[in-house]
Write a protein that holds these residues in place. Structure first.
Motif: not given
Length: 273
Positions: A129-130, A156-161, A184-191
């Protein structure tokens, strides 16, 4: 050693007139009977008109038990130098009856395994969930806009807020770290996997980026609540020093403060005056 009532037979060897010699070997056995007989013979042969020539029998370092034959003897155990409890007669009060644990107080193995499994699942759920990461070892001559361009260029454009890139109020240089919240948590893990170890900065720098989970603040709401009343939003602070919010890749205004914002200070000195 234990000597029970030794005076009856030792006193006869010392020539004391207050005790009558016991019969030889009465109540004794083995080496004790031999010493008792020797003591009586020496007593009978010694002169009775003076005490200075009376014979003596000295018994040292013996383990003999001298008792009356009609006395009931307690069950004794040898003395142990490290346990005074063993030197007392045994009795039922000295022994505690073993009581097996009640089934209600014993945690079944299956329950313990289930508890560990639930704990691991809870940790895994927290990890899943992080969404907020902390970037370290960023070039100090980076700017907030330069960092955003690098993040977008890595896909990661458009994947952060949310982004906060702290800048020193005195030197006006970056402090070398930043907080980024992914959508999303998936985007965070990929980053985290892709940017941990990154070093292609686009400007001269030998620093290698490291990415870890932000702690203790996690998520967009937690960071908005942390900074909305911060001195960073005082009117004297330039926009480049402030955290920024995004929605669908576009910057959006930060929520207004809920109380009066104080100017930034370092100790008692006011900054950016």
């Amino acid at each position: 050693s234990y000597l029970a009532k030794p005076r009856d037979w030792l006193s006869c060897a010392c020539g004391s007139p207050h005790h009558r010699p016991r019969p030889a070997g009465g109540g004794l056995s083995g080496a004790a009977r031999v010493m008792a007989n020797a003591a009586q013979e020496q007593h009978l042969q010694a002169p009775r008109d003076t005490d200075k020539h009376a014979g003596r029998l000295v018994v040292k370092f013996t383990f003999l038990n001298v008792v009356d034959s009609d006395e009931e003897q307690p069950d004794m155990v040898p003395r142990a130098s490290t346990d005074s409890f063993l030197c007392r007669p045994r009795s039922s009060s000295d022994l505690e009856e073993y009581v097996p644990p009640s089934p209600s107080t014993v945690t079944p193995l299956a329950s313990r395994v289930t508890s560990r499994s639930d704990s691991r699942q809870s940790t895994q759920t927290l990890s899943d969930s992080r969404t907020t990461v902390m970037m370290r070892n960023l070039p100090n001559n980076y700017t907030r806009d330069g960092l955003l361009e690098m993040i977008d260029a890595q896909g990661f454009a458009g994947k952060y807020d949310f982004l906060y890139f702290p800048i020193d109020f005195r030197t006006h240089a970056g402090l070398g770290y930043a907080f980024l919240n992914l959508a999303t948590p998936e985007d965070a893990e990929d980053f985290r996997r892709k940017m941990d170890g990154f070093s292609q900065w686009g400007l001269p720098s030998s620093k290698v980026c490291s990415v870890a989970w932000s702690n203790p603040h996690q998520g967009l709401e937690a960071h908005v609540n942390r900074y909305r009343n911060s001195p960073l939003f005082h009117e004297s602070v330039p926009d480049a020093y402030r955290p920024v919010l995004f929605a669908d890749g576009r910057r959006v205004p930060f929520p207004p403060p809920t109380k009066k914002v104080k100017p930034p200070r370092q100790g008692t000195e006011r900054m950016l005056v």
